[in-house]
Motif scaffolding. Structure first.
Motif, PDB file in Angstrom:
ATOM      1  N   ILE A 128     -21.818  -2.910  -4.729  1.00 49.35           N
ATOM      2  CA  ILE A 128     -20.518  -2.564  -4.166  1.00 49.35           C
ATOM      3  C   ILE A 128     -20.538  -2.640  -2.638  1.00 49.35           C
ATOM      4  CG2 ILE A 128     -18.881  -0.653  -3.816  1.00 49.35           C
ATOM      5  CD1 ILE A 128     -18.616  -2.027  -6.514  1.00 49.35           C
ATOM      6  N   ASP A 129     -19.501  -3.271  -2.110  1.00 44.15           N
ATOM      7  CA  ASP A 129     -19.262  -3.325  -0.667  1.00 44.15           C
ATOM      8  C   ASP A 129     -17.882  -2.708  -0.452  1.00 44.15           C
ATOM      9  OD1 ASP A 129     -19.306  -3.950   2.035  1.00 44.15           O
ATOM     10  OD2 ASP A 129     -18.748  -6.052   1.737  1.00 44.15           O
ATOM     11  N   VAL A 130     -17.836  -1.516   0.139  1.00 44.65           N
ATOM     12  CA  VAL A 130     -16.560  -0.844   0.384  1.00 44.65           C
ATOM     13  C   VAL A 130     -15.987  -1.391   1.681  1.00 44.65           C
ATOM     14  CG1 VAL A 130     -15.388   1.353   0.738  1.00 44.65           C
ATOM     15  CG2 VAL A 130     -17.381   1.243  -0.761  1.00 44.65           C
ATOM     16  N   ARG A 131     -14.750  -1.899   1.604  1.00 42.61           N
ATOM     17  CA  ARG A 131     -14.114  -2.488   2.781  1.00 42.61           C
ATOM     18  C   ARG A 131     -12.785  -1.794   3.071  1.00 42.61           C
ATOM     19  NH1 ARG A 131     -14.860  -8.896   1.393  1.00 42.61           N
ATOM     20  NH2 ARG A 131     -17.113  -8.801   1.014  1.00 42.61           N
ATOM     21  N   GLU A 132     -12.656  -1.282   4.288  1.00 39.60           N
ATOM     22  CA  GLU A 132     -11.379  -0.738   4.734  1.00 39.60           C
ATOM     23  C   GLU A 132     -10.461  -1.927   5.002  1.00 39.60           C
ATOM     24  OE1 GLU A 132      -9.669   1.790   8.466  1.00 39.60           O
ATOM     25  OE2 GLU A 132     -11.667   2.299   7.732  1.00 39.60           O
ATOM     26  N   VAL A 133      -9.255  -1.886   4.456  1.00 36.43           N
ATOM     27  CA  VAL A 133      -8.355  -3.033   4.551  1.00 36.43           C
ATOM     28  C   VAL A 133      -6.986  -2.611   5.084  1.00 36.43           C
ATOM     29  CG1 VAL A 133      -9.488  -4.313   2.688  1.00 36.43           C
ATOM     30  CG2 VAL A 133      -7.618  -2.749   2.134  1.00 36.43           C
ATOM     31  N   ASP A 134      -6.247  -3.606   5.541  1.00 34.09           N
ATOM     32  CA  ASP A 134      -4.848  -3.414   5.911  1.00 34.09           C
ATOM     33  C   ASP A 134      -4.011  -3.963   4.771  1.00 34.09           C
ATOM     34  OD1 ASP A 134      -5.352  -2.347   8.504  1.00 34.09           O
ATOM     35  OD2 ASP A 134      -5.763  -4.375   9.227  1.00 34.09           O
ATOM     36  N   VAL A 135      -3.031  -3.177   4.338  1.00 33.31           N
ATOM     37  CA  VAL A 135      -2.195  -3.572   3.211  1.00 33.31           C
ATOM     38  C   VAL A 135      -0.821  -3.966   3.730  1.00 33.31           C
ATOM     39  CG1 VAL A 135      -1.184  -2.823   1.028  1.00 33.31           C
ATOM     40  CG2 VAL A 135      -3.469  -2.042   1.681  1.00 33.31           C
ATOM     41  N   GLY A 136      -0.351  -5.126   3.258  1.00 37.69           N
ATOM     42  CA  GLY A 136       0.957  -5.623   3.663  1.00 37.69           C
ATOM     43  C   GLY A 136       2.003  -5.366   2.600  1.00 37.69           C
ATOM     44  N   ARG A 137       2.645  -6.436   2.185  1.00 36.54           N
ATOM     45  CA  ARG A 137       3.777  -6.339   1.258  1.00 36.54           C
ATOM     46  C   ARG A 137       3.361  -5.994  -0.166  1.00 36.54           C
ATOM     47  NH1 ARG A 137       5.815 -12.253   1.929  1.00 36.54           N
ATOM     48  NH2 ARG A 137       3.568 -12.481   1.911  1.00 36.54           N
ATOM     49  N   SER A 138       4.323  -5.430  -0.890  1.00 33.08           N
ATOM     50  CA  SER A 138       4.178  -5.196  -2.321  1.00 33.08           C
ATOM     51  C   SER A 138       4.933  -6.299  -3.046  1.00 33.08           C
ATOM     52  CB  SER A 138       4.778  -3.843  -2.711  1.00 33.08           C
ATOM     53  OG  SER A 138       4.072  -2.801  -2.091  1.00 33.08           O
ATOM     54  N   LEU A 139       4.284  -6.907  -4.029  1.00 33.18           N
ATOM     55  CA  LEU A 139       4.902  -7.958  -4.828  1.00 33.18           C
ATOM     56  C   LEU A 139       4.685  -7.620  -6.292  1.00 33.18           C
ATOM     57  CD1 LEU A 139       3.493 -10.871  -2.665  1.00 33.18           C
ATOM     58  CD2 LEU A 139       5.869 -10.149  -2.745  1.00 33.18           C
ATOM     59  N   GLY A 140       5.633  -6.901  -6.882  1.00 31.45           N
ATOM     60  CA  GLY A 140       5.468  -6.434  -8.251  1.00 31.45           C
ATOM     61  C   GLY A 140       4.326  -5.432  -8.322  1.00 31.45           C
ATOM     62  N   ASP A 141       3.358  -5.710  -9.210  1.00 32.42           N
ATOM     63  CA  ASP A 141       2.199  -4.830  -9.355  1.00 32.42           C
ATOM     64  C   ASP A 141       1.060  -5.219  -8.416  1.00 32.42           C
ATOM     65  OD1 ASP A 141       3.402  -3.287 -11.297  1.00 32.42           O
ATOM     66  OD2 ASP A 141       2.677  -4.536 -12.937  1.00 32.42           O
ATOM     67  N   ASP A 142       1.304  -6.181  -7.543  1.00 32.98           N
ATOM     68  CA  ASP A 142       0.276  -6.644  -6.617  1.00 32.98           C
ATOM     69  C   ASP A 142       0.572  -6.177  -5.203  1.00 32.98           C
ATOM     70  OD1 ASP A 142      -1.066  -8.038  -8.636  1.00 32.98           O
ATOM     71  OD2 ASP A 142       0.122  -9.851  -8.299  1.00 32.98           O
ATOM     72  N   ARG A 143      -0.478  -6.152  -4.391  1.00 30.24           N
ATOM     73  CA  ARG A 143      -0.352  -5.809  -2.976  1.00 30.24           C
ATOM     74  C   ARG A 143      -1.015  -6.899  -2.154  1.00 30.24           C
ATOM     75  NH1 ARG A 143       2.372  -3.192  -5.502  1.00 30.24           N
ATOM     76  NH2 ARG A 143       2.606  -0.936  -5.633  1.00 30.24           N
ATOM     77  N   GLU A 144      -0.448  -7.145  -0.990  1.00 27.72           N
ATOM     78  CA  GLU A 144      -1.024  -8.119  -0.074  1.00 27.72           C
ATOM     79  C   GLU A 144      -2.039  -7.408   0.821  1.00 27.72           C
ATOM     80  OE1 GLU A 144       0.655 -11.331   3.141  1.00 27.72           O
ATOM     81  OE2 GLU A 144       1.553  -9.330   3.099  1.00 27.72           O
ATOM     82  N   VAL A 145      -3.271  -7.896   0.836  1.00 28.00           N
ATOM     83  CA  VAL A 145      -4.299  -7.370   1.728  1.00 28.00           C
ATOM     84  C   VAL A 145      -4.437  -8.370   2.873  1.00 28.00           C
ATOM     85  CG1 VAL A 145      -6.745  -6.796   1.963  1.00 28.00           C
ATOM     86  CG2 VAL A 145      -5.496  -6.111  -0.086  1.00 28.00           C
ATOM     87  N   THR A 146      -4.237  -7.887   4.101  1.00 29.93           N
ATOM     88  CA  THR A 146      -4.176  -8.789   5.252  1.00 29.93           C
ATOM     89  C   THR A 146      -5.440  -8.795   6.104  1.00 29.93           C
ATOM     90  OG1 THR A 146      -3.072  -7.075   6.565  1.00 29.93           O
ATOM     91  CG2 THR A 146      -1.659  -8.618   5.366  1.00 29.93           C
ATOM     92  N   SER A 147      -6.481  -8.083   5.667  1.00 29.66           N
ATOM     93  CA  SER A 147      -7.725  -8.072   6.442  1.00 29.66           C
ATOM     94  C   SER A 147      -8.928  -7.823   5.544  1.00 29.66           C
ATOM     95  CB  SER A 147      -7.676  -6.985   7.521  1.00 29.66           C
ATOM     96  OG  SER A 147      -7.662  -5.702   6.932  1.00 29.66           O
TER      97      SER A 147
END
Length: 85
Positions: A36-55
């Motif tokens: 496991i590699d835990v990564r802090e991410v930035d979350v963008g738009r929501s598209l249905g049940d999905d999320r956009e991760v921008t970093s």
């Protein structure tokens, strides 16, 4: 200029740890086992049940869905057969 597109992941792959959005990525995946590699991410738009991760996430990364509370960086995991294929 528009920002570069993010990576879509299921919303269940994004967890909150210490007030930050994180994704648990399985790295060094060999024969269904990885670390496991835990990564802090930035979350963008929501598209249905999905999320956009921008970093900090690339297309093709294997992520953990519904990560258990105790999962930590460096933990060894086995990927379920139905999820790996």
């Amino acid at each position: 200029d528009a920002p570069p597109p993010g990576v879509l992941v299921p919303a269940a792959a994004i967890a909150s740890r210490d007030g930050n959005d994180v994704v648990f990525v399985v790295r060094d995946l060999v024969d269904g086992e990885g670390t496991i590699d835990v990564r802090e991410v930035d979350v963008g738009r929501s598209l249905g049940d999905d999320r956009e991760v921008t970093s900090r996430l690339s297309g093709g990364d294997t992520v953990v869905l519904d990560p258990p509370e105790g999962l930590q960086d460096g933990d060894e995991v086995r990927v379920a057969e139905d999820a790996a294929g």
